[in-house]
Design a protein around this motif. Sequence first.
Motif, PDB file in Angstrom:
ATOM      1  N   ILE A  15       2.317  -2.359 -32.768  1.00 34.13           N
ATOM      2  CA  ILE A  15       3.098  -3.389 -33.455  1.00 34.13           C
ATOM      3  C   ILE A  15       4.240  -2.837 -34.318  1.00 34.13           C
ATOM      4  CG2 ILE A  15       2.920  -5.283 -35.130  1.00 34.13           C
ATOM      5  CD1 ILE A  15       0.014  -5.667 -33.857  1.00 34.13           C
ATOM      6  N   PRO A  16       3.964  -1.932 -35.263  1.00 33.29           N
ATOM      7  CA  PRO A  16       5.079  -1.521 -36.127  1.00 33.29           C
ATOM      8  C   PRO A  16       6.018  -0.570 -35.407  1.00 33.29           C
ATOM      9  CG  PRO A  16       3.083  -0.348 -36.757  1.00 33.29           C
ATOM     10  CD  PRO A  16       2.715  -1.232 -35.603  1.00 33.29           C
ATOM     11  N   LEU A  17       7.250  -0.561 -35.841  1.00 33.02           N
ATOM     12  CA  LEU A  17       8.196   0.447 -35.331  1.00 33.02           C
ATOM     13  C   LEU A  17       7.874   1.789 -36.010  1.00 33.02           C
ATOM     14  CD1 LEU A  17      10.785   1.496 -33.982  1.00 33.02           C
ATOM     15  CD2 LEU A  17      12.050   0.589 -35.946  1.00 33.02           C
ATOM     16  N   GLY A  18       7.804   1.758 -37.323  1.00 34.53           N
ATOM     17  CA  GLY A  18       7.574   2.990 -38.075  1.00 34.53           C
ATOM     18  C   GLY A  18       6.112   3.431 -37.971  1.00 34.53           C
ATOM     19  N   ARG A  19       5.918   4.728 -37.888  1.00 34.48           N
ATOM     20  CA  ARG A  19       4.548   5.245 -37.747  1.00 34.48           C
ATOM     21  C   ARG A  19       4.352   6.450 -38.647  1.00 34.48           C
ATOM     22  NH1 ARG A  19       2.411   7.116 -33.469  1.00 34.48           N
ATOM     23  NH2 ARG A  19       0.698   5.667 -33.118  1.00 34.48           N
ATOM     24  N   ARG A  20       3.165   6.482 -39.289  1.00 32.81           N
ATOM     25  CA  ARG A  20       2.789   7.648 -40.081  1.00 32.81           C
ATOM     26  C   ARG A  20       2.329   8.782 -39.158  1.00 32.81           C
ATOM     27  NH1 ARG A  20       0.089   8.573 -44.362  1.00 32.81           N
ATOM     28  NH2 ARG A  20      -2.033   8.249 -43.687  1.00 32.81           N
ATOM     29  N   PHE A  21       2.395   9.997 -39.691  1.00 36.32           N
ATOM     30  CA  PHE A  21       1.925  11.173 -38.950  1.00 36.32           C
ATOM     31  C   PHE A  21       0.419  11.315 -39.227  1.00 36.32           C
ATOM     32  CE2 PHE A  21       2.685  16.094 -38.578  1.00 36.32           C
ATOM     33  CZ  PHE A  21       1.930  16.116 -37.423  1.00 36.32           C
ATOM     34  N   ARG A  22      -0.384  10.560 -38.458  1.00 37.70           N
ATOM     35  CA  ARG A  22      -1.830  10.554 -38.737  1.00 37.70           C
ATOM     36  C   ARG A  22      -2.581  11.640 -37.972  1.00 37.70           C
ATOM     37  NH1 ARG A  22      -0.880   4.981 -37.956  1.00 37.70           N
ATOM     38  NH2 ARG A  22      -0.842   3.796 -39.898  1.00 37.70           N
ATOM     39  N   ALA A  23      -1.943  12.176 -36.937  1.00 35.73           N
ATOM     40  CA  ALA A  23      -2.678  13.136 -36.095  1.00 35.73           C
ATOM     41  C   ALA A  23      -3.013  14.417 -36.856  1.00 35.73           C
ATOM     42  CB  ALA A  23      -1.850  13.459 -34.853  1.00 35.73           C
ATOM     43  N   LEU A  24      -2.198  14.745 -37.860  1.00 34.72           N
ATOM     44  CA  LEU A  24      -2.394  16.023 -38.553  1.00 34.72           C
ATOM     45  C   LEU A  24      -3.765  16.097 -39.217  1.00 34.72           C
ATOM     46  CD1 LEU A  24      -0.667  18.621 -39.092  1.00 34.72           C
ATOM     47  CD2 LEU A  24      -0.235  17.678 -41.371  1.00 34.72           C
ATOM     48  N   LYS A  25      -4.189  14.973 -39.831  1.00 37.93           N
ATOM     49  CA  LYS A  25      -5.488  15.026 -40.537  1.00 37.93           C
ATOM     50  C   LYS A  25      -6.637  15.153 -39.530  1.00 37.93           C
ATOM     51  CE  LYS A  25      -5.104  10.059 -41.354  1.00 37.93           C
ATOM     52  NZ  LYS A  25      -4.957   9.007 -42.353  1.00 37.93           N
ATOM     53  N   LEU A  26      -6.467  14.536 -38.362  1.00 37.92           N
ATOM     54  CA  LEU A  26      -7.511  14.705 -37.337  1.00 37.92           C
ATOM     55  C   LEU A  26      -7.587  16.164 -36.890  1.00 37.92           C
ATOM     56  CD1 LEU A  26      -6.970  11.555 -35.085  1.00 37.92           C
ATOM     57  CD2 LEU A  26      -9.131  12.230 -36.153  1.00 37.92           C
ATOM     58  N   TRP A  27      -6.444  16.777 -36.738  1.00 37.49           N
ATOM     59  CA  TRP A  27      -6.377  18.185 -36.319  1.00 37.49           C
ATOM     60  C   TRP A  27      -7.083  19.076 -37.337  1.00 37.49           C
ATOM     61  CZ3 TRP A  27      -1.846  22.025 -36.771  1.00 37.49           C
ATOM     62  CH2 TRP A  27      -1.848  22.939 -35.725  1.00 37.49           C
ATOM     63  N   PHE A  28      -6.800  18.816 -38.599  1.00 40.33           N
ATOM     64  CA  PHE A  28      -7.435  19.599 -39.665  1.00 40.33           C
ATOM     65  C   PHE A  28      -8.956  19.369 -39.682  1.00 40.33           C
ATOM     66  CE2 PHE A  28      -4.460  21.348 -43.106  1.00 40.33           C
ATOM     67  CZ  PHE A  28      -3.407  21.549 -42.232  1.00 40.33           C
ATOM     68  N   VAL A  29      -9.358  18.108 -39.551  1.00 39.55           N
ATOM     69  CA  VAL A  29     -10.797  17.791 -39.637  1.00 39.55           C
ATOM     70  C   VAL A  29     -11.546  18.398 -38.459  1.00 39.55           C
ATOM     71  CG1 VAL A  29     -12.479  15.902 -39.486  1.00 39.55           C
ATOM     72  CG2 VAL A  29     -10.519  15.715 -41.030  1.00 39.55           C
ATOM     73  N   ILE A  30     -11.041  18.166 -37.256  1.00 35.44           N
ATOM     74  CA  ILE A  30     -11.785  18.621 -36.071  1.00 35.44           C
ATOM     75  C   ILE A  30     -11.846  20.153 -36.047  1.00 35.44           C
ATOM     76  CG2 ILE A  30     -11.883  18.591 -33.537  1.00 35.44           C
ATOM     77  CD1 ILE A  30     -10.457  15.811 -33.685  1.00 35.44           C
ATOM     78  N   ARG A  31     -10.744  20.793 -36.412  1.00 37.04           N
ATOM     79  CA  ARG A  31     -10.755  22.265 -36.391  1.00 37.04           C
ATOM     80  C   ARG A  31     -11.581  22.840 -37.530  1.00 37.04           C
ATOM     81  NH1 ARG A  31      -4.858  24.613 -35.538  1.00 37.04           N
ATOM     82  NH2 ARG A  31      -6.065  26.530 -35.501  1.00 37.04           N
ATOM     83  N   SER A  32     -11.564  22.176 -38.691  1.00 35.10           N
ATOM     84  CA  SER A  32     -12.305  22.735 -39.834  1.00 35.10           C
ATOM     85  C   SER A  32     -13.813  22.634 -39.641  1.00 35.10           C
ATOM     86  CB  SER A  32     -11.929  22.012 -41.125  1.00 35.10           C
ATOM     87  OG  SER A  32     -10.587  22.231 -41.416  1.00 35.10           O
ATOM     88  N   TYR A  33     -14.269  21.470 -39.179  1.00 38.27           N
ATOM     89  CA  TYR A  33     -15.726  21.303 -38.991  1.00 38.27           C
ATOM     90  C   TYR A  33     -16.174  21.850 -37.642  1.00 38.27           C
ATOM     91  CZ  TYR A  33     -16.122  18.268 -43.089  1.00 38.27           C
ATOM     92  OH  TYR A  33     -16.129  17.783 -44.367  1.00 38.27           O
ATOM     93  N   GLY A  34     -15.293  21.758 -36.660  1.00 37.32           N
ATOM     94  CA  GLY A  34     -15.727  22.002 -35.284  1.00 37.32           C
ATOM     95  C   GLY A  34     -16.560  20.815 -34.837  1.00 37.32           C
TER      96      GLY A  34
END
Length: 473
Positions: free
Chosen positions: A340-359
């Motif tokens: 829906i929105p045109l503008g988008r936050r960069f949300r993928a970065l936190k997933l990258w940090f979480v998945i890599r940090s915890y495994g």
Amino acid sequence: MSIDRFREDAHRIVDVMADYLEAIESYPVKSPVHPGQIADQLPHDPPDASESLDDLLADFGRIILPGITHWQHPSFFAYFPANSSPPSVLAEMLTATIGAQCMSWETSPAATELEERMVQWLRQMLGLPKSFTGSIHDTASTGTLCALLTARERVTGFASNEGGLSGTKPLTVYCSADTHSSIEKDVKIAGIGRRWLRKIAVDGSGGMVVEELSRAISEDVKAGNTPTCVVATVGTTGSSGIDPVAEIAEECRRQGVWLHVDAAWGGSAMILPEHRGMMAGVEHADSFVFNPHKWLFTNFDCSILFVRDAGSLVRTFEISPEYLKTRQDTAVTNFRDWGIPLGRRFRALKLWFVIRSYGVDGLREKLRAHIAWAKELAADIDAAPDFELLRAPRLSLLCFRYRPESVEPGDDLDRINEQLLNDLNDSGRLYVTHTRLEGEYAIRFVIGQTSTERRHVRRAWSSIQEMARNARR
Ligand code: PLP
């Protein structure tokens, strides 16, 4: 503000953040303030002159913190969690600093390509088939709305985007009576109209009765309506009910109806192979939404909408004014066309940090612990003569009520449990919320906070027993 000053202030704020997390157990879980108490302390007019960080931090501690319900408190057992984690918070700091608006590939190629890879990682982690692709949204409400709009377009041959819905036969949508309210809201927003939402009965365990669904769809077909979408839930909000997805998928296939699966909370449990059975049939869904911000240690907001037919989704949302065109449009993904929105936050970065940090193994370990503690608590409740387990835990949610032997069923029992819930929450020791199961007031207990340990659950059970004994009649 100079960069040197920013560096100095940022270090101070990191200390405030760490101090907050270190001391979080000293705060009452649910904010004790009364309506207007915070607003009364805020000036009516904005300041003309610059104010210092010292003043801001002092007011943050004095005015804001008392009005915060501490969602990251280890004794938060209410609603569904919105669990964050240190790696996620650190990523959010970077996201805020970069401040990118990631509507198109060109406006930050790394954001788009990392999002594509994170969606792929999550698809693998959840054991979803390769045919699913998707993107990150703010919430499940939005993801489901996108699914519903795509279903609406598909069933009308993409005519409703052009000419609107007036003059078309009513489109009908189906969900169980226990489905989250966001579905009804989305049906209203999608222009379908809530009177065309069919709420199908559930069985004793809270799952949709598929025979009732078949009957409702057949009746609509007979009446000249257009069955458009079925929403199946895996992990209902009230009691973690699980709709029989495989049977519903078969019915949807027979009738040519879009199947959307709402696994906003329960979806995270699919990273545990031993729990995937509850979602058997999900591979036949047209869309699937789940929130890493509920139970995958990723800061609110972060919700993933997977779809099987990305082409129909993009056709529903894409719009290409001259000022947004870029040279790479035909070669890249522009996620602005996926929602829906045109503008988008960069949300993928936190997933990258979480998945890599915890495994993945670390994430699994945490979820397994939550589920095990819920089972243990349920066994204690079941064994306690003055308590009644109303819903055995599915995943880490269970429902119970206090039933002192001296009280008859009915309104009094509802009132006593409501009183117990209020006493527990007012004590500040823990936070729980309620639902109604077959008309009876039930206390819901969900384990899912990042810093929750077994001892917090044990202590919560002690508090519940102690306060139940004192509950006013
Ligand atoms: N679906 C279910 C099953 C939920 O439990 C919730 C919220 O708790 C939602 C949808 C809505 O989630 P969101 O706040 O991400 O829109």
